[in-house]
Motif scaffolding. Structure first.
Motif, PDB file in Angstrom:
ATOM      1  N   THR A 129      44.831 -57.088 -37.143  1.00 40.19           N
ATOM      2  CA  THR A 129      44.034 -55.850 -37.009  1.00 40.19           C
ATOM      3  C   THR A 129      42.569 -56.149 -36.672  1.00 40.19           C
ATOM      4  O   THR A 129      42.047 -55.637 -35.670  1.00 40.19           O
ATOM      5  CB  THR A 129      44.150 -55.001 -38.290  1.00 40.19           C
ATOM      6  N   ILE A 184      32.859 -51.643 -44.496  1.00 36.64           N
ATOM      7  CA  ILE A 184      33.226 -50.986 -45.759  1.00 36.64           C
ATOM      8  C   ILE A 184      34.702 -51.288 -46.009  1.00 36.64           C
ATOM      9  O   ILE A 184      35.560 -50.910 -45.218  1.00 36.64           O
ATOM     10  CB  ILE A 184      32.993 -49.460 -45.721  1.00 36.64           C
ATOM     11  N   ASP A 204      39.304 -42.990 -41.442  1.00 36.09           N
ATOM     12  CA  ASP A 204      38.339 -42.942 -42.539  1.00 36.09           C
ATOM     13  C   ASP A 204      37.064 -42.217 -42.123  1.00 36.09           C
ATOM     14  O   ASP A 204      36.170 -42.028 -42.932  1.00 36.09           O
ATOM     15  CB  ASP A 204      37.983 -44.368 -42.988  1.00 36.09           C
ATOM     16  N   GLY A 238      44.552 -49.002 -33.894  1.00 37.84           N
ATOM     17  CA  GLY A 238      45.981 -49.143 -34.214  1.00 37.84           C
ATOM     18  C   GLY A 238      46.824 -49.829 -33.149  1.00 37.84           C
ATOM     19  O   GLY A 238      47.518 -50.804 -33.440  1.00 37.84           O
TER      20      GLY A 238
END
Ligand code: NAP
Length: 288
Positions: A143, A166, A243, A264
């Motif tokens: 990823t 984050i 997010d 993704g």
């Protein structure tokens, strides 16, 4: 300002076609089709969905998947025995342990047992350590590796820039922070205990969010013109949410990876790239 949207689909398509060529040349030269084994324990829907996505990725490049499905009540010993078999099987070149696992299974023990040479998702401590120490060869988790490729293609300037990540998971946040550090960003890793998180986020030239809390980051967390990478994938009432709150973040950011269609699509193609390099490395030095 309205952000340039970075869509992983285009990059993923390009990489997939390069990899398909690599896999088919390999099959023509050696007769070998590198094989990815995916170990699933139980019937968790998320793990099953991931297995379907990996199957599609294998089909997309013309290589083979070996699903190994164990029942929900398998013991730790039984799962470890299945993993050891895959480690020792010369016809298997990459192994993934699909999460989430049933509560009674200790995933850390499984990760430690996984052959580092077949650890295509870069979760074994040896591969994580190699990434931290910036040593080759290693597998970088798919990823963050995919996200870095997207940022490179978008000609994002890394050197000396302030990056805030984050999330500190071993599979997304931590390796993303290391990859940015290796590109000479000044990196801050934020997490659930970080104080005054919006102000920390606002300092970022490159803001990466891997938390799993839908729409947590809003436009007022973002420095105008910043690059924002949203890794989040959570289904809310059947819709996939990132997010970041898309509209307000896209108003302020300079470049932004949307959800769906951002980071993704790159993930499973990067996994296929790791599988091909696992095969090549094993063929060059069997037994590593
Ligand atoms: P994870 O292991 O659950 O880690 C989440 C991280 O977020 C933790 O470090 C946690 O901090 C932090 N966090 C939780 N609540 C927070 C808050 N209120 N403020 C700040 N930080 C907070 O998740 P993950 O595996 O990294 O995945 C993160 C997201 O990325 C998920 O939505 C997942 O589905 C998605 N994902 C996407 C891809 C892709 O291909 N795009 C791939 C993998 C994962 P603590 O460490 O302090 O608990």
């Amino acid at each position: 300002m309205t952000a340039q949207l970075l869509k992983g689909r285009d990059s993923a398509k390009q990489l997939q076609s390069e990899l398909s060529k690599g896999f088919s040349e390999l099959a023509a030269d050696t007769g070998v089709q590198p094989t990815l084994a995916a170990l699933q324990v139980g019937t968790d829907a998320a793990a099953a969905g991931y297995l379907r996505a990996i199957r599609r990725a294998c089909q997309g490049v013309g290589t083979s998947l070996r699903p190994v499905e164990l029942s929900e009540d398998s013991s730790q010993g039984e799962v470890q025995a299945a993993l050891t078999e895959l480690n020792e099987d010369g016809a298997v070149h990459g192994i993934m342990v699909l999460e989430p696992l049933p509560d009674h299974i200790d995933s850390t023990q499984l990760i430690d047992l996984l052959s580092p040479a077949k650890d295509v998702d870069g979760v074994h401590p040896l591969n994580a350590g190699r990434l931290a120490a910036q040593r080759e060869p290693h597998f970088v988790p798919a990823t963050p590796a995919g996200a870095m490729r997207m940022l490179e293609e978008a000609e994002v300037d890394f050197k000396g820039k302030r990056a805030v990540v984050i999330g500190r998971s071993d599979i997304v946040g931590k390796p993303m922070a290391l990859l940015l550090l290796h590109r000479h960003c000044t990196v801050t890793i934020a997490h659930s205990r970080t104080e005054n998180l919006p102000a920390v986020a606002r300092m970022a030239d490159i803001l990466c969010v891997a938390v799993g809390r839908p729409e947590m980051v809003t436009g007022d967390w973002v420095k105008p013109g910043a690059v924002v990478v949203d890794f989040g994938t959570t289904y809310v009432d059947g819709a996939l949410k990132g997010d970041c709150e898309q509209d307000s973040v896209a108003e302020v950011a300079g470049k932004f990876t949307p959800v769906p269609g951002g980071t993704g699509p790159m993930t499973n193609v990067m996994l296929m790239r790791n599988l091909l390099s696992a095969y090549r490395r094993l063929a060059a030095a069997p037994g590593i």
